[in-house]
Write a protein that holds these residues in place. Structure first.
Motif, PDB file in Angstrom:
ATOM      1  N   MET A 117       0.859  -1.172   0.000  1.00 17.14           N
ATOM      2  CA  MET A 117       0.000   0.000   0.000  1.00 17.14           C
ATOM      3  C   MET A 117       0.905   1.235   0.000  1.00 17.14           C
ATOM      4  N   ARG A 118       1.030   1.867  -1.139  1.00 16.46           N
ATOM      5  CA  ARG A 118       1.927   3.014  -1.288  1.00 16.46           C
ATOM      6  C   ARG A 118       1.206   4.310  -0.909  1.00 16.46           C
ATOM      7  N   LYS A 119       1.881   5.133  -0.117  1.00 17.26           N
ATOM      8  CA  LYS A 119       1.383   6.457   0.252  1.00 17.26           C
ATOM      9  C   LYS A 119       2.439   7.485  -0.114  1.00 17.26           C
ATOM     10  N   HIS A 120       1.978   8.602  -0.685  1.00 16.32           N
ATOM     11  CA  HIS A 120       2.843   9.716  -1.073  1.00 16.32           C
ATOM     12  C   HIS A 120       2.619  10.852  -0.084  1.00 16.32           C
ATOM     13  N   PHE A 121       3.703  11.510   0.329  1.00 20.02           N
ATOM     14  CA  PHE A 121       3.639  12.549   1.353  1.00 20.02           C
ATOM     15  C   PHE A 121       4.082  13.893   0.793  1.00 20.02           C
ATOM     16  N   TYR A 122       3.343  14.937   1.159  1.00 25.00           N
ATOM     17  CA  TYR A 122       3.627  16.294   0.693  1.00 25.00           C
ATOM     18  C   TYR A 122       3.567  17.265   1.865  1.00 25.00           C
ATOM     19  N   LEU A 123       4.579  18.103   1.973  1.00 21.55           N
ATOM     20  CA  LEU A 123       4.613  19.172   2.958  1.00 21.55           C
ATOM     21  C   LEU A 123       3.990  20.410   2.328  1.00 21.55           C
ATOM     22  N   ILE A 124       2.974  20.958   2.967  1.00 18.84           N
ATOM     23  CA  ILE A 124       2.300  22.152   2.447  1.00 18.84           C
ATOM     24  C   ILE A 124       3.110  23.380   2.866  1.00 18.84           C
ATOM     25  N   THR A 125       3.587  24.147   1.873  1.00 18.27           N
ATOM     26  CA  THR A 125       4.408  25.324   2.157  1.00 18.27           C
ATOM     27  C   THR A 125       3.658  26.636   1.949  1.00 18.27           C
ATOM     28  N   GLU A 126       2.593  26.612   1.161  1.00 13.92           N
ATOM     29  CA  GLU A 126       1.740  27.797   0.970  1.00 13.92           C
ATOM     30  C   GLU A 126       0.307  27.329   0.784  1.00 13.92           C
ATOM     31  N   HIS A 127      -0.610  28.060   1.407  1.00 15.36           N
ATOM     32  CA  HIS A 127      -2.037  27.734   1.293  1.00 15.36           C
ATOM     33  C   HIS A 127      -2.812  28.988   1.687  1.00 15.36           C
ATOM     34  N   PRO A 128      -3.949  29.256   1.058  1.00 11.28           N
ATOM     35  CA  PRO A 128      -4.748  30.425   1.446  1.00 11.28           C
ATOM     36  C   PRO A 128      -5.164  30.388   2.921  1.00 11.28           C
ATOM     37  N   ASN A 129      -5.359  29.194   3.450  1.00 11.18           N
ATOM     38  CA  ASN A 129      -5.667  29.025   4.867  1.00 11.18           C
ATOM     39  C   ASN A 129      -4.347  28.762   5.592  1.00 11.18           C
ATOM     40  N   GLU A 130      -3.831  29.758   6.273  1.00 10.13           N
ATOM     41  CA  GLU A 130      -2.521  29.655   6.930  1.00 10.13           C
ATOM     42  C   GLU A 130      -2.431  28.484   7.907  1.00 10.13           C
ATOM     43  N   ASP A 131      -3.555  28.014   8.416  1.00  8.07           N
ATOM     44  CA  ASP A 131      -3.543  26.870   9.338  1.00  8.07           C
ATOM     45  C   ASP A 131      -3.079  25.589   8.646  1.00  8.07           C
ATOM     46  N   ARG A 132      -3.174  25.539   7.330  1.00  7.45           N
ATOM     47  CA  ARG A 132      -2.769  24.347   6.582  1.00  7.45           C
ATOM     48  C   ARG A 132      -1.262  24.315   6.308  1.00  7.45           C
ATOM     49  N   VAL A 133      -0.609  25.481   6.339  1.00  8.86           N
ATOM     50  CA  VAL A 133       0.830  25.551   6.067  1.00  8.86           C
ATOM     51  C   VAL A 133       1.579  24.782   7.153  1.00  8.86           C
ATOM     52  N   GLY A 134       2.478  23.909   6.715  1.00  4.99           N
ATOM     53  CA  GLY A 134       3.261  23.093   7.643  1.00  4.99           C
ATOM     54  C   GLY A 134       2.657  21.726   7.882  1.00  4.99           C
ATOM     55  N   GLN A 135       1.455  21.497   7.375  1.00  8.57           N
ATOM     56  CA  GLN A 135       0.836  20.185   7.529  1.00  8.57           C
ATOM     57  C   GLN A 135       1.308  19.243   6.428  1.00  8.57           C
ATOM     58  N   ILE A 136       1.079  17.969   6.657  1.00  6.52           N
ATOM     59  CA  ILE A 136       1.432  16.947   5.680  1.00  6.52           C
ATOM     60  C   ILE A 136       0.162  16.456   5.004  1.00  6.52           C
ATOM     61  N   GLU A 137       0.197  16.419   3.685  1.00  4.28           N
ATOM     62  CA  GLU A 137      -0.908  15.863   2.915  1.00  4.28           C
ATOM     63  C   GLU A 137      -0.477  14.476   2.440  1.00  4.28           C
ATOM     64  N   VAL A 138      -1.349  13.499   2.602  1.00  2.33           N
ATOM     65  CA  VAL A 138      -1.058  12.120   2.222  1.00  2.33           C
ATOM     66  C   VAL A 138      -2.015  11.716   1.109  1.00  2.33           C
ATOM     67  N   THR A 139      -1.465  11.144   0.043  1.00  3.36           N
ATOM     68  CA  THR A 139      -2.293  10.691  -1.073  1.00  3.36           C
ATOM     69  C   THR A 139      -1.924   9.255  -1.443  1.00  3.36           C
ATOM     70  N   SER A 140      -2.846   8.594  -2.092  1.00  5.01           N
ATOM     71  CA  SER A 140      -2.586   7.234  -2.563  1.00  5.01           C
ATOM     72  C   SER A 140      -1.937   7.226  -3.936  1.00  5.01           C
ATOM     73  N   GLN A 141      -2.047   8.353  -4.643  1.00  8.36           N
ATOM     74  CA  GLN A 141      -1.420   8.470  -5.957  1.00  8.36           C
ATOM     75  C   GLN A 141      -0.497   9.673  -5.978  1.00  8.36           C
ATOM     76  N   ARG A 142       0.561   9.555  -6.746  1.00  4.27           N
ATOM     77  CA  ARG A 142       1.534  10.636  -6.881  1.00  4.27           C
ATOM     78  C   ARG A 142       0.893  11.813  -7.605  1.00  4.27           C
ATOM     79  N   LYS A 143       1.159  13.010  -7.081  1.00  2.00           N
ATOM     80  CA  LYS A 143       0.712  14.219  -7.771  1.00  2.00           C
ATOM     81  C   LYS A 143       1.691  14.496  -8.900  1.00  2.00           C
TER      82      LYS A 143
END
Length: 106
Positions: free
Chosen positions: A1-27
Motif C-alpha cells: 500500500m503506497r502512500k505519497h507525502f507532501y509538505l504544504i508550504t503555501e495555502h490560502p488558509n494559513e492553518d494548513r501551512v506546515g501540515q502533511i498531505e497524504v495521497t494514494s497516488q503521486r501528484k
C-alpha cells in the motif's frame, strides 16, 4: 500500500501551512524535495464561482510502501519524520517548521 507525502508550504488558509498531505497516488508533476504548485478547488455545497479555486504549494517528501492499513496507522508518524529529515531546510522554514527541531528527532 503506497502512500505519497507532501509538505504544504503555501495555502490560502494559513492553518494548513506546515501540515502533511497524504495521497494514494503521486501528484504530477512532483519530484522529491522540489516545491510545486497544486491547483485545487474547494468542494462544498455552496461552491458557485471561480473564487473557489486556489493554489497550494507543496514539497514532495517522498513515498513509502506500507504492508497494510494497520501498518500505515502504526508507522505513518515515524515515516513522515524520517522523510522530513531528507528535505532542504529552506522548505522546512517556508512551511513554518524549525529545522533544528526536525533534525533533533533524528
Amino acid at each position: 500500500m503506497r502512500k505519497h507525502f507532501y509538505l504544504i508550504t503555501e495555502h490560502p488558509n494559513e492553518d494548513r501551512v506546515g501540515q502533511i498531505e497524504v495521497t494514494s497516488q503521486r501528484k504530477t508533476p512532483s519530484s522529491k524535495n522540489e516545491e510545486t504548485a497544486c491547483h485545487k478547488m474547494r468542494f462544498d455545497e455552496e461552491r458557485e464561482s471561480i473564487e473557489d479555486r486556489f493554489t497550494q504549494m507543496n514539497v514532495s517528501i517522498g513515498y513509502y510502501d506500507f504492508e497494510d492499513e494497520d501498518g500505515y496507522q502504526e508507522q505513518a508518524s515515524d515515516v513522515v519524520q524520517s522523510k522530513l529529515e531528507e528535505i532542504d531546510e529552506e522548505h522546512l522554514r517556508k512551511a513554518g517548521l524549525d529545522p533544528e527541531e526536525v533534525f533533533a528527532d533524528a
